[in-house]
Design a protein around this motif. Structure first.
Motif, mmCIF file in Angstrom:
data_model
loop_
_atom_site.group_PDB
_atom_site.id
_atom_site.type_symbol
_atom_site.label_atom_id
_atom_site.label_comp_id
_atom_site.label_asym_id
_atom_site.label_seq_id
_atom_site.Cartn_x
_atom_site.Cartn_y
_atom_site.Cartn_z
ATOM 1 N N ARG A 47 23.999 40.823 48.265
ATOM 2 C CA ARG A 47 23.184 39.745 47.731
ATOM 3 C C ARG A 47 22.309 40.230 46.579
ATOM 4 O O ARG A 47 22.165 39.527 45.566
ATOM 5 C CB ARG A 47 22.284 39.171 48.828
ATOM 6 C CG ARG A 47 23.090 38.454 49.847
ATOM 7 C CD ARG A 47 22.266 38.050 51.051
ATOM 8 N NE ARG A 47 23.018 37.037 51.747
ATOM 9 C CZ ARG A 47 22.688 35.757 51.775
ATOM 10 N NH1 ARG A 47 21.595 35.339 51.202
ATOM 11 N NH2 ARG A 47 23.443 34.886 52.389
ATOM 12 N N LEU A 77 22.294 38.704 42.844
ATOM 13 C CA LEU A 77 21.123 38.119 42.184
ATOM 14 C C LEU A 77 20.758 38.877 40.919
ATOM 15 O O LEU A 77 20.141 38.325 40.014
ATOM 16 C CB LEU A 77 19.935 38.095 43.156
ATOM 17 C CG LEU A 77 20.059 37.033 44.249
ATOM 18 C CD1 LEU A 77 18.997 37.239 45.313
ATOM 19 C CD2 LEU A 77 19.966 35.639 43.657
ATOM 20 N N THR A 93 23.036 34.477 36.145
ATOM 21 C CA THR A 93 22.649 33.309 36.931
ATOM 22 C C THR A 93 22.764 32.061 36.056
ATOM 23 O O THR A 93 22.868 32.159 34.841
ATOM 24 C CB THR A 93 21.198 33.425 37.436
ATOM 25 O OG1 THR A 93 20.342 33.629 36.303
ATOM 26 C CG2 THR A 93 21.047 34.568 38.421
ATOM 27 N N ARG A 115 20.832 28.542 35.176
ATOM 28 C CA ARG A 115 19.607 27.786 35.355
ATOM 29 C C ARG A 115 19.896 26.317 35.086
ATOM 30 O O ARG A 115 20.599 25.971 34.148
ATOM 31 C CB ARG A 115 18.541 28.280 34.390
ATOM 32 C CG ARG A 115 17.237 27.491 34.516
ATOM 33 C CD ARG A 115 16.122 28.140 33.734
ATOM 34 N NE ARG A 115 14.916 27.328 33.828
ATOM 35 C CZ ARG A 115 13.714 27.776 33.542
ATOM 36 N NH1 ARG A 115 13.554 29.016 33.136
ATOM 37 N NH2 ARG A 115 12.664 26.984 33.643
ATOM 38 N N ASP A 125 17.319 29.249 39.197
ATOM 39 C CA ASP A 125 18.455 30.066 38.777
ATOM 40 C C ASP A 125 19.371 30.245 39.976
ATOM 41 O O ASP A 125 18.916 30.657 41.037
ATOM 42 C CB ASP A 125 17.989 31.460 38.329
ATOM 43 C CG ASP A 125 17.103 31.375 37.101
ATOM 44 O OD1 ASP A 125 17.216 30.367 36.377
ATOM 45 O OD2 ASP A 125 16.307 32.315 36.878
ATOM 46 N N LEU A 126 20.658 29.966 39.818
ATOM 47 C CA LEU A 126 21.611 30.179 40.895
ATOM 48 C C LEU A 126 22.543 31.321 40.525
ATOM 49 O O LEU A 126 22.992 31.424 39.386
ATOM 50 C CB LEU A 126 22.468 28.939 41.135
ATOM 51 C CG LEU A 126 21.820 27.683 41.696
ATOM 52 C CD1 LEU A 126 22.896 26.746 42.214
ATOM 53 C CD2 LEU A 126 20.845 28.019 42.807
ATOM 54 N N ALA A 127 22.834 32.169 41.519
ATOM 55 C CA ALA A 127 23.821 33.232 41.317
ATOM 56 C C ALA A 127 25.042 32.872 42.153
ATOM 57 O O ALA A 127 24.937 32.732 43.373
ATOM 58 C CB ALA A 127 23.248 34.571 41.765
ATOM 59 N N TYR A 128 26.198 32.685 41.503
ATOM 60 C CA TYR A 128 27.413 32.273 42.213
ATOM 61 C C TYR A 128 28.124 33.464 42.819
ATOM 62 O O TYR A 128 28.160 34.550 42.220
ATOM 63 C CB TYR A 128 28.364 31.559 41.268
ATOM 64 C CG TYR A 128 27.972 30.124 40.998
ATOM 65 C CD1 TYR A 128 28.341 29.111 41.875
ATOM 66 C CD2 TYR A 128 27.237 29.781 39.865
ATOM 67 C CE1 TYR A 128 27.995 27.798 41.641
ATOM 68 C CE2 TYR A 128 26.883 28.477 39.621
ATOM 69 C CZ TYR A 128 27.260 27.479 40.511
ATOM 70 O OH TYR A 128 26.906 26.193 40.277
ATOM 71 N N ALA A 165 26.595 29.763 46.341
ATOM 72 C CA ALA A 165 25.627 30.413 45.455
ATOM 73 C C ALA A 165 24.373 30.794 46.229
ATOM 74 O O ALA A 165 24.142 30.327 47.342
ATOM 75 C CB ALA A 165 25.262 29.480 44.314
ATOM 76 N N GLY A 182 18.093 32.226 43.041
ATOM 77 C CA GLY A 182 17.266 33.315 42.538
ATOM 78 C C GLY A 182 15.864 32.800 42.302
ATOM 79 O O GLY A 182 15.214 32.318 43.231
#
Lengths: 438, 483
Positions: free
Chosen positions: A248, A252, A256, A258, A315-318, A327, A330
């Motif tokens: 993870r 992150l 990312t 947004r 912010d997303l981290a896939y 996702a 973040g």
């Protein structure tokens, strides 16, 4: 920033805790309740015992603490305290000794953890240059790959046996045993798919669905054998589906996305003494969709707590894969809030095309989030919505279905739901300028 | 492989087993083939053209929604939290002229289905959207039947076609406006009604009852239905100048006389045909002798104004007269019932002056009733007599009664800490009735009671419920402009 009531409810471990907490929100229950800005909350709650329970919240975590014997986190006392705070009933006060002590131990612990992490990182970067360490971690990965490969072969053989002898003749407890062996083989993703298929046997018109799902499982096993030959995003999909862990922190730290994310809704399901929460997001600007998954032990709070119909900026981290969907959140730039407007919706044809494209890229795709514009619940006996002159079957319990009908009043609504290739499970409806979780 | 027939064959083979059912098409790996077919099925799903029609849209409801906070509380209550307070929420919400949130209508209509007495309020708050839903879901049919404000069917039509409850309600309403017309309407169909219906409709004459109804009721004393005869006798006993009241007075005065400073009471020896026709029930309740029971009923149907002259004593004195063998208690029971039946406040006070009597509270006007009970609590606290009064008080107490109640609880709790095991029940009874302006006082009381006792739990609960009700009212009455 003060939480809304919805946020407090989303942090609760279960409905029973909320109900109990509601009964404790009257001012008469509380002594010396206070807050330190948006940093901490505390108070003493009079219960049935002679000694009041002392509850406190570190809002930065958030972390919860209470002297009551309950195993739920947060317990009803902490929830009641949060509810009182959410409605503005807790005012700022000087921090009492016992709260200050707790907060400083927490801060100490956080510092220690940070120091440890830094040390670990330093060791790792040092280790990278050390051939011995690299060899050790390479060996670990190799061992795991071997065990998974053994599991995959075993599952393939088992499936072939079932096809020869007939799925209708498979003993019920055999499914659980096979799933357990997949866990032993360090392939939890395969174990989950076997359990899922076992559950399908209990549903209605199970045969089509069961055969289709087992066929997809078979395809996954075949893909695993050819992992090295697959292009990278697809290979990533296969690895994640089989159950290889994803770091993870690493995720992150990577790229990312947004956006202002609409919370389309979700649901909690029990899986193996765990509560699994699924929350679907749709980006207002990028048009991308995302699935947040959170696991919590029964009675514990989920760390994902986004009320349906709200919108947040984050912010997303896939996770890696051919169709980026799952996702992690973040940085959160704006907390979930009720806002005017609706998530971007598409006509039915475009929605189905989008699903087909996604399925072509990731043949193991399970549910796909969709937002339909202008859906009207049909008047007939079958649960279905009418969209663009066509009919879409709806899979919904009586309560959700009638809520949808009541909200629509026979007029078109914007409807978010999960599409599974044959029916829509409704999640949230937008009508008359407000979002209604179904 | 995409043809439907092939897929069905494939599924069948996998279920039964290829050992028993070999497949003609395809190779050894049936599942690998099925994967392709399954994905085609998922990705290639095409919506059928709309078979069903969309329902006609619901009519617009011009009323604003209840404020959001009130809607959230309604949701919690429908889910079971303090659902005993729902009638209060419904009543207050109705008074604001707003509509219930659409998304809560299914739960609200289900609630009305389970609680028939709340249906009128539920249907009104649900409004046109509720009637529209009732048309789609037969479970909620009642919402379409209860009072449609636009329905202006002629009275005769509704009287002919309505259900028993609807017809009785219609009759009561008409009695309020035009008693004679209502009686004529009842008379027009009287001979064709069932005995049960006749009893139910005759009861409606209690509204706007006057001497003009005597003839009709007197005739009903000879009705075939026992229930009808009982209702008729009860109505006639409420009319002091009716022939039945006169006959009862004669019977009573022959058996109850004054003998110096005492009451002389002779119990009837039989319940004859004439007594039965006038509504005297021959069989007593368990625990009462039949002769005492006959006399009690006779006194209960005698006009109270006859007694001062018959006994030669003013009201305040005659209620204190005693008879040998405690027979004055039989007479008192009759007087209490007569005071309730004839709605006599003066008699109620006189009888209450001797000792508390829960039945009599129904006669007193709201505020007077509350101040009487408040006085009792101030003077004697929670005696068993006083505790019997509390459940019979009006649904909403006056501030005075609320204060007296809280003070009595506090006195009792501090006087004897081990006693309040029953106090919990008494306190629980005040949760729905305590006036909201005393929320802070209830709060103080909860703090004053030592913790760890049942009374402490009950006081904390009382404070919490009153606070809940206060918030409920505040939210509903908030001026918030919502669509």
């Amino acid at each position: 920033m003060r939480w809304t009531e919805e946020q407090v409810l989303a942090a609760a471990p279960d409905a029973a805790a909320v109900k109990a907490a509601r009964g404790l929100t009257s001012p008469g229950r509380w002594d010396e309740a206070g807050a330190a800005g948006a940093a901490a909350l505390w108070g003493s709650c009079r219960g049935s015992g002679r000694e009041p329970y002392r509850a406190a919240v570190d809002l930065a975590g958030p972390a919860y603490r209470c002297t009551c014997p309950s195993r739920k986190v947060p317990c009803k006392h902490v929830l009641a305290l949060l509810l009182r705070w959410a409605t503005g009933d807790v005012t700022d006060r000087p921090v009492p000794g016992w709260v200050g002590e707790w907060l400083s131990t927490r801060a100490d612990r956080a510092e220690v953890a940070q120091a440890r992490a830094a040390a670990r990182e330093a060791r790792q970067s040092a280790g990278e240059s050390s051939p011995a360490r690299a060899a050790a971690s390479g060996k670990r990965a190799e061992r795991r790959a071997e065990r998974v490969a053994t599991g995959v072969t075993e599952l393939e053989r088992w499936l072939a046996d079932q096809v020869r002898h007939g799925l209708a003749n498979t003993a019920p407890d055999e499914w659980a045993a096979v799933a357990a062996r997949m866990v032993d083989a360090q392939a939890p993703g395969l174990a989950r798919l076997v359990r899922r298929a076992a559950e399908l046997r209990l549903g209605e018109d199970f045969s089509d669905r069961l055969v289709a799902e087992l066929a997809r499982l078979r395809l996954l096993l075949a893909a695993y054998h050819r992992l090295d030959a697959l292009p990278e995003p697809l290979a990533g999909t296969v690895r994640v589906r089989v159950g290889f862990p994803v770091d993870r922190a690493e995720l992150l730290a990577g790229p990312t996305v947004r956006d202002r994310w609409w919370v389309l809704g979700g649901r909690d399901e029990a899986e193996d003494a765990l509560s699994v929460r699924r929350v679907w997001l749709a980006g207002a600007d990028t048009g991308r969709v995302a699935l947040l998954l959170s696991y919590a032990a029964a009675g514990q709070a989920h760390d994902v707590a986004y009320p349906a119909g709200t919108r947040l900026e984050a912010d997303l981290a896939y996770f890696p894969g051919a169709v980026p969907l799952r996702a992690l959140v973040g940085a959160e730039h704006a907390p979930p809030a009720a806002v005017a407007g609706e998530p971007p919706a598409e006509p039915l044809g475009a929605v189905l095309d989008g699903y087909a494209r996604a399925l072509a890229a990731d043949p193991w795709l399970e549910e796909w989030p969709v937002v339909l514009a202008g859906a009207v619940p049909a008047a007939g006996g079958d649960h279905a919505v009418l969209v663009d002159g066509q009919e879409v079957p709806v899979r919904a319990g009586g309560a959700a279905w009638w809520r949808l009908v009541a909200v629509s009043g026979g007029r078109p609504v914007t409807l978010a739901g999960e599409w599974d290739g044959g029916a829509l499970r409704p999640l949230t409806a937008w009508a008359g300028g407000r979002a209604v979780p179904l | 492989m995409s043809a439907r027939g092939d897929w069905t064959e494939l599924v069948g083979a996998v279920l039964v087993g290829t050992d028993r059912r070999p497949v003609r098409t395809g190779g050894d790996d049936l599942l690998a083939e099925a994967a392709e077919a399954a994905l085609e099925r998922y990705a290639g799903w095409l919506p059928p053209p709309a078979g069903g029609q969309p329902p006609d849209p619901a009519p617009e409801d011009p009323r604003p929604r209840v404020p959001d906070a009130a809607g959230r509380r309604l949701r919690r209550m429908l889910a079971g939290e303090h659902d005993e307070l729902l009638p209060e929420w419904l009543a207050v919400a109705r008074g604001t002229g707003r509509r219930a949130p659409e998304e809560d209508l299914p739960d609200l209509l289900d609630h009305g289905r389970a609680h028939p007495t709340r249906r009128t309020a539920v249907a009104e708050l649900a409004g046109p959207r509720g009637r529209w839903l009732a048309g789609l879901n037969p479970r909620w049919r009642y919402a379409a039947e209860v009072a449609d404000p636009d329905g202006d069917e002629p009275v005769e039509e509704s009287w002919r076609l309505g259900s028993r409850t609807q017809r009785a309600a219609l009759l009561v309403a008409l009695r309020g406006r035009d008693p004679a017309a209502a009686r004529d309407l009842l008379a027009s169909t009287w001979s064709t009604e069932t005995a049960e219906d006749r009893a139910a409709f005759l009861q409606a004459l209690a509204t706007g009852l006057s001497a003009a109804d005597e003839e009709f009721c007197e005739a009903a004393l000879d009705d075939r239905g026992r229930q009808v005869r009982e209702v008729a006798a009860d109505l006639l006993a409420r009319l002091p100048d009716s022939a039945l009241a006169g006959r009862m007075a004669e019977r009573a005065q022959a058996r109850v006389r004054r003998d110096g400073r005492r009451l002389a009471v002779i119990l009837p020896t039989e319940c004859d045909e004439a007594m039965r026709r006038d509504g005297v029930l021959p069989n007593p309740r368990i625990g009462t002798g039949e002769r005492a029971w006959w006399l009690e009923q006779i006194v209960a149907a005698t006009p109270l104004d006859r007694w001062p002259a018959a006994l030669g004593q003013p009201l305040e004195r005659l209620v204190t007269l005693r008879a040998p063998d405690d027979l004055h208690e039989v007479v008192r029971r009759g007087w209490v019932r007569a005071a309730v039946r004839q709605g006599r406040v003066d008699w109620a006070y006189a009888l209450l002056g001797v000792r508390p009597e829960p039945d009599l509270l129904a006669v007193l006007p709201h505020d007077e009733c509350c101040s009487y009970v408040a006085g009792q609590l101030d003077r004697h606290g929670f005696t068993s007599d006083n505790m019997a009064l509390l459940p019979r008080c009006p649904d909403r107490w006056t501030t005075g009664l609320g204060r007296a109640f809280l003070a009595a609880v506090e006195r009792d709790v501090t006087r004897a800490a081990d006693r309040p095991f029953w106090l919990g029940h008494v306190v629980a009874g005040a949760r729905l009735a305590l006036p909201l302006e005393l929320a802070a006082d209830a709060e103080r009381l909860a703090h004053a009671v030592p913790g760890g006792t049942p009374a402490a739990a009950a006081c904390a609960e009382l404070a919490e419920v009153v606070e809940f009700r206060a918030q409920m009212h505040q939210e509903l009455e908030e001026r918030q402009e919502t669509r």
